[in-house]
Design an enzyme around this catalytic site. Structure first.
Site, PDB file in Angstrom:
ATOM      1  N   ASN A 260      -6.379  -2.940  -5.546  1.00 32.26           N
ATOM      2  CA  ASN A 260      -5.962  -2.201  -6.634  1.00 32.26           C
ATOM      3  C   ASN A 260      -5.786  -3.519  -7.559  1.00 32.26           C
ATOM      4  O   ASN A 260      -5.106  -4.537  -7.539  1.00 32.26           O
ATOM      5  CB  ASN A 260      -4.793  -1.536  -6.239  1.00 32.26           C
ATOM      6  CG  ASN A 260      -4.844  -0.453  -5.406  1.00 32.26           C
ATOM      7  OD1 ASN A 260      -5.880   0.353  -5.514  1.00 32.26           O
ATOM      8  ND2 ASN A 260      -3.746   0.028  -4.715  1.00 32.26           N
TER       9      ASN A 260
ATOM     10  N   HIS B  33      -3.350  -8.593  -3.359  1.00 34.88           N
ATOM     11  CA  HIS B  33      -3.398  -7.930  -1.815  1.00 34.88           C
ATOM     12  C   HIS B  33      -4.366  -7.197  -1.408  1.00 34.88           C
ATOM     13  O   HIS B  33      -4.904  -6.444  -2.172  1.00 34.88           O
ATOM     14  CB  HIS B  33      -2.073  -7.586  -1.361  1.00 34.88           C
ATOM     15  CG  HIS B  33      -1.749  -6.401  -2.511  1.00 34.88           C
ATOM     16  ND1 HIS B  33      -1.172  -6.623  -3.752  1.00 34.88           N
ATOM     17  CD2 HIS B  33      -1.653  -5.112  -2.191  1.00 34.88           C
ATOM     18  CE1 HIS B  33      -0.811  -5.505  -4.363  1.00 34.88           C
ATOM     19  NE2 HIS B  33      -1.205  -4.644  -3.689  1.00 34.88           N
TER      20      HIS B  33
ATOM     21  N   GLU C 180       0.587  -2.186  -8.160  1.00 34.99           N
ATOM     22  CA  GLU C 180       2.135  -2.225  -8.285  1.00 34.99           C
ATOM     23  C   GLU C 180       2.767  -3.551  -8.339  1.00 34.99           C
ATOM     24  O   GLU C 180       3.764  -3.885  -8.742  1.00 34.99           O
ATOM     25  CB  GLU C 180       2.859  -1.182  -7.581  1.00 34.99           C
ATOM     26  CG  GLU C 180       2.679   0.322  -7.835  1.00 34.99           C
ATOM     27  CD  GLU C 180       3.180   1.352  -6.771  1.00 34.99           C
ATOM     28  OE1 GLU C 180       3.814   0.950  -5.896  1.00 34.99           O
ATOM     29  OE2 GLU C 180       3.015   2.542  -7.071  1.00 34.99           O
TER      30      GLU C 180
ATOM     31  N   HIS D 138      -5.374  -4.355   0.840  1.00 37.82           N
ATOM     32  CA  HIS D 138      -4.938  -3.403   1.712  1.00 37.82           C
ATOM     33  C   HIS D 138      -5.986  -3.011   2.787  1.00 37.82           C
ATOM     34  O   HIS D 138      -7.129  -2.720   2.628  1.00 37.82           O
ATOM     35  CB  HIS D 138      -4.937  -1.783   1.243  1.00 37.82           C
ATOM     36  CG  HIS D 138      -3.824  -1.953   0.040  1.00 37.82           C
ATOM     37  ND1 HIS D 138      -2.539  -1.405   0.370  1.00 37.82           N
ATOM     38  CD2 HIS D 138      -3.829  -2.006  -1.415  1.00 37.82           C
ATOM     39  CE1 HIS D 138      -1.904  -1.366  -0.721  1.00 37.82           C
ATOM     40  NE2 HIS D 138      -2.550  -1.946  -1.798  1.00 37.82           N
TER      41      HIS D 138
ATOM     42  N   ASP E 250       2.275  -2.742   5.860  1.00 39.35           N
ATOM     43  CA  ASP E 250       2.965  -1.991   4.544  1.00 39.35           C
ATOM     44  C   ASP E 250       4.234  -1.316   4.925  1.00 39.35           C
ATOM     45  O   ASP E 250       4.316  -0.841   5.911  1.00 39.35           O
ATOM     46  CB  ASP E 250       1.819  -1.052   3.969  1.00 39.35           C
ATOM     47  CG  ASP E 250       2.069  -0.918   2.668  1.00 39.35           C
ATOM     48  OD1 ASP E 250       1.356  -1.174   1.721  1.00 39.35           O
ATOM     49  OD2 ASP E 250       2.968   0.081   2.255  1.00 39.35           O
TER      50      ASP E 250
HETATM   51  P1  AMP Z   1      -0.466  -1.660  -4.847  1.00 40.89           P
HETATM   52  O1  AMP Z   1      -0.126  -0.496  -5.307  1.00 40.89           O
HETATM   53  O2  AMP Z   1      -1.828  -1.944  -4.431  1.00 40.89           O
HETATM   54  O3  AMP Z   1       0.183  -2.994  -5.778  1.00 40.89           O
HETATM   55  O4  AMP Z   1       0.328  -1.869  -3.517  1.00 40.89           O
HETATM   56  C1  AMP Z   1       1.491  -2.441  -3.350  1.00 40.89           C
HETATM   57  C2  AMP Z   1       1.870  -2.183  -1.906  1.00 40.89           C
HETATM   58  O5  AMP Z   1       2.909  -2.978  -1.278  1.00 40.89           O
HETATM   59  C3  AMP Z   1       2.362  -0.756  -1.583  1.00 40.89           C
HETATM   60  O6  AMP Z   1       1.690  -0.068  -0.657  1.00 40.89           O
HETATM   61  C4  AMP Z   1       3.828  -0.827  -1.000  1.00 40.89           C
HETATM   62  O7  AMP Z   1       4.103   0.012  -0.053  1.00 40.89           O
HETATM   63  C5  AMP Z   1       3.732  -2.395  -0.405  1.00 40.89           C
HETATM   64  N1  AMP Z   1       5.177  -3.122  -0.494  1.00 40.89           N
HETATM   65  C6  AMP Z   1       6.051  -3.024  -1.249  1.00 40.89           C
HETATM   66  N2  AMP Z   1       6.987  -3.882  -0.902  1.00 40.89           N
HETATM   67  C7  AMP Z   1       6.728  -4.254   0.229  1.00 40.89           C
HETATM   68  C8  AMP Z   1       7.616  -4.885   1.436  1.00 40.89           C
HETATM   69  N3  AMP Z   1       8.532  -5.536   0.890  1.00 40.89           N
HETATM   70  N4  AMP Z   1       6.934  -5.021   2.526  1.00 40.89           N
HETATM   71  C9  AMP Z   1       5.605  -4.669   2.566  1.00 40.89           C
HETATM   72  N5  AMP Z   1       5.034  -3.673   1.990  1.00 40.89           N
HETATM   73  C10 AMP Z   1       5.352  -3.609   0.745  1.00 40.89           C
END
Ligand code: AMP
Ligand code: ZN
Length: 113
Positions: free
Chosen positions: A85, A98, A93, A100, A28
């Protein structure tokens, strides 16, 4: 194309820890614990709400690989947490499903008050 599809297509870089035909795991960009890795299917499935019966093989495969990825990361013995999430209230977001993986230290309470 979504940001994770761009990572799958190598259009933007990522610190990849595991990749095969169906899934990818990468660090991440904004880690919330010492170890914070995202596991994604290469197929663009927007969220848990969009999982179809045809995704059984891909997502079953993803789950089978999670303990292997945890072992690669050296966190299997001490343990870790998987978070998926989903939607607005779930705090999602990025709308490419995905998983985590958080660990490397105690992750804490399951949810914040
Ligand atoms: P979520 O809130 O569950 O959608 O998590 C999205 C995650 O993607 C967050 O923890 C971000 O830090 C991560 N993220 C966003 N852009 C990137 C990227 N280019 N490479 C790696 N992680 C990312
Ligand atoms: Zn995508």
């Amino acid at each position: 194309m979504c940001v994770f599809c761009k990572i799958v297509n190598k259009e933007i870089p990522a610190k990849v820890v595991y990749e095969d035909d169906l899934i990818m795991a990468f660090h991440d960009i904004n880690p919330q614990r010492k170890v914070h890795v995202l596991v994604i299917p290469k197929k663009h499935i927007p969220s848990v709400n969009d999982i179809n019966p045809e995704d059984k093989e891909i997502l079953g495969h993803l789950w089978v690989k999670i303990p292997e990825i945890a072992k690669l990361l050296g966190i299997d013995k001490d343990g870790y947490r998987i978070i998926v999430n989903t939607g607005k209230h779930g705090g999602q977001e990025i709308y490419h499903i995905h998983y985590h993986i958080l660990g490397g230290e105690p992750v804490g309470r399951m949810v914040c008050k």
